[in-house]
Design a protein around this motif. Structure first.
Motif, short mmCIF file in Angstrom:
data_model
loop_
_atom_site.label_atom_id
_atom_site.label_comp_id
_atom_site.label_asym_id
_atom_site.label_seq_id
_atom_site.Cartn_x
_atom_site.Cartn_y
_atom_site.Cartn_z
N GLN A 1 0.82 -1.20 0.00
CA GLN A 1 0.00 0.00 0.00
C GLN A 1 0.86 1.26 0.00
O GLN A 1 0.51 2.27 -0.63
CB GLN A 1 -0.93 -0.02 1.22
CG GLN A 1 -2.00 -1.10 1.16
CD GLN A 1 -2.77 -1.22 2.46
OE1 GLN A 1 -2.58 -0.45 3.40
NE2 GLN A 1 -3.65 -2.22 2.53
N TRP B 1 -6.94 -1.78 -4.52
CA TRP B 1 -6.72 -0.40 -4.12
C TRP B 1 -6.28 0.41 -5.34
O TRP B 1 -5.54 -0.09 -6.18
CB TRP B 1 -5.62 -0.29 -3.05
CG TRP B 1 -5.97 -0.86 -1.72
CD1 TRP B 1 -6.42 -0.21 -0.61
CD2 TRP B 1 -5.87 -2.24 -1.33
NE1 TRP B 1 -6.62 -1.07 0.43
CE2 TRP B 1 -6.28 -2.33 0.02
CE3 TRP B 1 -5.48 -3.40 -1.99
CZ2 TRP B 1 -6.31 -3.54 0.72
CZ3 TRP B 1 -5.51 -4.60 -1.31
CH2 TRP B 1 -5.92 -4.66 0.03
N ALA C 1 -10.82 0.32 -2.57
CA ALA C 1 -10.31 1.26 -1.57
C ALA C 1 -9.35 2.22 -2.25
O ALA C 1 -8.83 1.94 -3.34
CB ALA C 1 -9.59 0.51 -0.44
#
Length: 334
Positions: free
Chosen positions: A84, A104, A130
């Protein structure tokens, strides 16, 4: 002892300052590279998308089309937080977790939004979405530490190694051997003189580049230049090791090129090795320039140094110490 070191240091520094063409080249050439790459890479960039995968690739019909899609490159991560973070820093265009049916995106990255469209067209199944966002980092921001590191490398290897061989060939070292100067004093003066000039050039380049191109600087300036000082010391020590016994300028030139060019391409000066084979990354990590550029980028672009970066700097210190000790031990005046 210190008077002799100061005398050699002073003479060597004056010699470097009076060589105005070389000094100007060390400043103008890297600056021209930065401006040129700023213009060349200000467009759309590459077509290929870099996609991070958490865990293993799930070999099911739902995901099979994505894995087989050309122009996509996949990086696998065991740690979701690291993946991330890479997406937030624009090192990845998209991050997927096939095991938990989620992905994501980085809404501030145009490539991330386009990669999401590719994902939605290939995976015909509802996925949890996300977002991760951070300030975009341009290629020229990423490129500056590499240029500074490359300049330090060439200045250290050629400025010291080649000069000592020239002194030996011209008989300068032979005359110095008749004086009270010890080899360690002569070498220490050479290191300090070249290091001072090197850091002056690095500061001028950094100030000029950040002023003209408005580059990103989020870290501590003192720590950043400390990293480049350590990098300069490592390159100088390597140059001293090469020149400790060599009597031929041609041989020295070949050895310096043999070391500098692979180091320049593998140390991520021009491009990242994010998707490279693991064995190539392992070879690159053995090069001191890789550790210096990686730590400088981390401090400059993100303002934080990881434990991996600190370990890399410890490795550079050990590398520098070994090269200096072996170079001083092998050094001969004649």
């Amino acid at each position: 002892m210190w008077q002799r070191i100061w005398a050699i240091f002073h003479a060597r520094t004056l010699e470097g300052i009076r060589d105005r063409s070389s000094l100007a080249w060390n400043i103008l050439f890297p600056l021209a590279l930065l401006v040129g790459f700023s213009l060349f890479f200000s467009g759309r960039g590459q077509v290929q998308y870099q996609i991070g995968v958490i865990g293993k690739q799930v070999e099911t019909p739902v995901w099979q089309d994505l894995w087989q899609m050309p122009y996509l490159s996949f990086d696998h991560y065991s740690d979701a937080k690291t993946a991330q973070l890479h997406l937030a820093r624009h090192q990845l265009d998209l991050l997927v977790d096939p095991s938990h049916q989620r992905y994501w995106v980085n809404p501030k990255s145009p490539k991330s939004m386009m990669a999401e469209k590719v994902l939605q067209g290939l995976v015909h199944q509802p996925l949890s979405r996300a977002q991760l966002a951070s300030r975009p980092i341009r290629y020229i921001d990423w490129f500056l530490p590499g240029v500074l590191g490359m300049n330090v490398m060439f200045s250290g290897l050629w400025g010291v190694g080649y000069s000592i061989v020239r002194y030996r060939k011209n008989g300068v070292l032979k005359r110095l051997s008749a004086t009270p100067v010890q080899p360690i004093e002569f070498l220490l003066a050479q290191v300090l003189s070249r290091l001072v000039l090197m850091m002056v050039v690095t500061v001028v380049l950094f100030v000029a580049a950040t002023t003209l191109l408005h580059l990103t600087m989020r870290g501590n300036l003192v720590l950043l230049f400390g990293i480049f000082t350590l990098g300069g010391a490592s390159m100088i020590s390597l140059g001293l090791l090469i020149a400790s016994r060599s009597q031929s300028e041609e041989l020295t030139s070949g050895l310096v090129n043999l070391i500098s060019w692979p180091m320049m391409f593998l140390s991520q000066v021009w491009f990242s090795l994010e998707g490279a084979p693991h064995w190539l990354k392992w070879v690159a990590d053995l090069l001191p320039l890789t550790q210096i550029i990686r730590s400088a980028r981390q401090e400059m672009l993100y303002g934080t140094m990881t434990s991996h970066d600190w370990l890399g700097l410890v490795y550079v210190i050990a590398f520098t110490s070994v090269c200096l000790i072996v170079g001083a031990w092998r050094f001969r005046w004649r």
